[in-house]
Design an enzyme around this catalytic site. Structure first.
Site, PDB file in Angstrom:
ATOM      1  N   GLU A 129      30.734  27.679-118.344  1.00  0.00           N
ATOM      2  CA  GLU A 129      30.129  28.386-119.495  1.00  0.00           C
ATOM      3  C   GLU A 129      30.438  29.734-119.414  1.00  0.00           C
ATOM      4  O   GLU A 129      29.534  30.747-119.331  1.00  0.00           O
ATOM      5  CB  GLU A 129      28.604  28.158-119.498  1.00  0.00           C
ATOM      6  CG  GLU A 129      27.857  28.545-120.742  1.00  0.00           C
ATOM      7  CD  GLU A 129      26.454  28.420-120.752  1.00  0.00           C
ATOM      8  OE1 GLU A 129      25.878  28.811-121.997  1.00  0.00           O
ATOM      9  OE2 GLU A 129      25.833  28.364-119.760  1.00  0.00           O
ATOM     10  N   ASN A 219      21.040  28.123-129.996  1.00  0.00           N
ATOM     11  CA  ASN A 219      20.975  29.181-129.414  1.00  0.00           C
ATOM     12  C   ASN A 219      22.418  29.628-129.108  1.00  0.00           C
ATOM     13  O   ASN A 219      23.401  29.014-128.760  1.00  0.00           O
ATOM     14  CB  ASN A 219      20.578  28.831-127.943  1.00  0.00           C
ATOM     15  CG  ASN A 219      18.999  28.269-127.989  1.00  0.00           C
ATOM     16  OD1 ASN A 219      18.649  27.374-127.689  1.00  0.00           O
ATOM     17  ND2 ASN A 219      17.938  28.926-128.540  1.00  0.00           N
ATOM     18  N   ARG A 227      24.610  28.721-147.830  1.00  0.00           N
ATOM     19  CA  ARG A 227      25.929  29.052-148.134  1.00  0.00           C
ATOM     20  C   ARG A 227      27.110  29.196-147.127  1.00  0.00           C
ATOM     21  O   ARG A 227      27.973  29.218-147.136  1.00  0.00           O
ATOM     22  CB  ARG A 227      26.031  30.256-149.222  1.00  0.00           C
ATOM     23  CG  ARG A 227      25.459  29.960-150.612  1.00  0.00           C
ATOM     24  CD  ARG A 227      25.978  30.833-151.531  1.00  0.00           C
ATOM     25  NE  ARG A 227      25.302  30.792-152.913  1.00  0.00           N
ATOM     26  CZ  ARG A 227      24.404  31.123-153.324  1.00  0.00           C
ATOM     27  NH1 ARG A 227      23.774  32.041-152.685  1.00  0.00           N
ATOM     28  NH2 ARG A 227      23.796  30.994-154.599  1.00  0.00           N
ATOM     29  N   ASP A 275      19.520  23.923-119.149  1.00  0.00           N
ATOM     30  CA  ASP A 275      19.984  25.213-118.959  1.00  0.00           C
ATOM     31  C   ASP A 275      19.065  25.777-117.776  1.00  0.00           C
ATOM     32  O   ASP A 275      18.838  26.916-117.740  1.00  0.00           O
ATOM     33  CB  ASP A 275      19.707  25.959-120.197  1.00  0.00           C
ATOM     34  CG  ASP A 275      20.812  26.959-120.088  1.00  0.00           C
ATOM     35  OD1 ASP A 275      21.410  27.376-119.372  1.00  0.00           O
ATOM     36  OD2 ASP A 275      20.262  28.040-121.018  1.00  0.00           O
ATOM     37  N   ALA A 313      16.797  34.117-120.748  1.00  0.00           N
ATOM     38  CA  ALA A 313      17.703  34.009-119.584  1.00  0.00           C
ATOM     39  C   ALA A 313      17.755  32.536-119.027  1.00  0.00           C
ATOM     40  O   ALA A 313      16.829  32.278-117.930  1.00  0.00           O
ATOM     41  CB  ALA A 313      17.588  35.024-118.551  1.00  0.00           C
TER      42      ALA A 313
END
Length: 385
Positions: A129, A219, A227, A275, A313
């Site tokens: 990541e 996130n 739009r 995560d 975090a």
């Protein structure tokens, strides 16, 4: 040859719930599922009297656990501690995840996970990541370490895709070209878009090039408006795209998740990820991330992890808690929330032949949950962990 028979009051096979069945396991693989009434009287079986037996959970995004972070100590020992911590909560296949860091740390993490896939039960690959993310959507990552994808990076990742069971890569549209995504996807890399401020049109170009996922939907990405649908809108509208979600009550409001679940066009689906950071499976209250303190704050479903400035975090979430959250807060059936932790991530990663399902020929990776959906036991390759 070793054989085990488990009798389950309820068994979720990854697609549907079954009642009163016996599962026959031989040499680490499932060989048969039969009605309990068809078991021979002399058969020796372990009876699970309540709850539900399900495929082991598959977590695409695990930064840490058991007090350890992959970034802080990129070693096989760290990966082993992480895997054992998450196994307590039903995870039997996980991708240790390295967030944006230096080249030296990245190289050490790659080497550690390569070895761990051979020696640590439940380690199924690697999730990188970063560092090819957008500074404007950095989240808890260090913006100064982010950079565009380079030719040398592509060569390294194509090699890793050959050596690892799974290589998962999160990229920002700002740091990559469509041709680069084509090259990575053709080599077998599972490319996911995240930490980006891209438009829906820019996202669709990368989906057409071979990106098949979105990292923690909502996130650190361009949001949805009437739009400017952004990455969120493109991810929900593109049928081939799969989306990880952090269902912890902190990262995304339950209303937004319920709307997204109803809106997602198939065959791609939303699936649970944690995560997770170091504190999952640990009694500690603080840890370090790239030299910055992250503290644990109380929460309804699980604790909230924040930097000193209040930035989220990662999470203190485990997969069993995510499944419970889906049932209790997102109006999901038990079958659907379990699928989001099992068969959906297996299909996303291309692992459905041996993972994410309880069927003949699949690896005997399973979790037994009690009636309150807390993990009571896990098995990896038929061995109770």
């Amino acid at each position: 040859m070793s054989e085990t028979i488990l009798v389950a009051h309820r068994l979720f096979d990854g697609e549907a719930m079954r009642e009163d069945v016996a599962l026959v396991i031989r040499d680490g693989f499932i060989v048969d599922i039969v009605p309990r009434s068809q078991l021979a009287q002399e058969a020796i079986a372990e009876v699970l009297p309540d709850g539900v037996l399900a495929p082991g959970f598959i977590d695409v995004q695990v930064n840490g656990g058991g007090g350890r972070m992959l970034n802080n100590a990129p070693t096989v020992e760290t990966v082993d501690v992480m895997a054992k911590a998450h196994r307590r909560f039903g995870t039997t296949a996980m991708l240790p995840t390295l967030i944006t860091d230096t080249r030296e740390i990245s190289e050490r993490a790659v080497d550690a996970v390569l070895e761990a896939t051979l020696n640590v039960p439940g380690v199924t690959g690697l999730h990188l990541e970063g560092p090819h993310l957008a500074p404007g959507r950095r989240g808890a990552h260090l913006a100064e370490l982010m950079r565009p994808l380079e030719e040398a990076d592509i060569a390294m990742m194509r090699r890793l895709a050959f050596e690892l069971p799974v290589l998962h890569l999160t990229l920002a549209a700002e740091q990559v070209q469509p041709l680069q995504v084509e090259l990575l996807a053709a080599a077998g890399v599972v490319v996911s878009i995240g930490h980006t401020n891209c438009t829906a049109e820019e996202a669709r170009i990368l989906f057409d090039a071979g990106a098949r996922g979105v990292t923690h939907l909502f996130n650190a990405m361009s949001g949805f408006s009437h739009r400017a649908p952004g990455l969120v809108g493109a991810a929900l509208d593109e049928g081939q795209v799969w989306c990880g979600v952090i269902a912890d009550g902190h990262h995304v409001d339950p209303t937004a998740l319920r709307v997204a679940l109803r809106a997602k066009r198939g065959p791609g689906r939303l699936f649970h990820v944690t995560d997770a950071m170091a504190l999952v499976g640990s009694q500690e209250t603080e840890f370090s991330l790239n030299g910055r303190a992250v503290r644990r704050e109380p929460g309804e479903v699980c604790s909230r992890l924040v930097l000193e400035d209040g930035t989220l975090a990662g999470s203190d979430l485990d997969m069993a808690s995510a499944v419970r959250f889906g049932v209790q807060k997102l109006d999901l059936s038990l079958e659907e929330s379990l699928a989001m932790a099992t068969s959906y991530p297996a299909r996303y990663l291309g692992l459905e032949e041996h993972h994410g399902l309880i069927k003949p020929g699949a690896r005997a990776d399973m979790v037994w949950l009690d009636d309150a959906l807390h993990a009571r036991a896990t098995w990896i390759s038929g061995r109770r962990a």
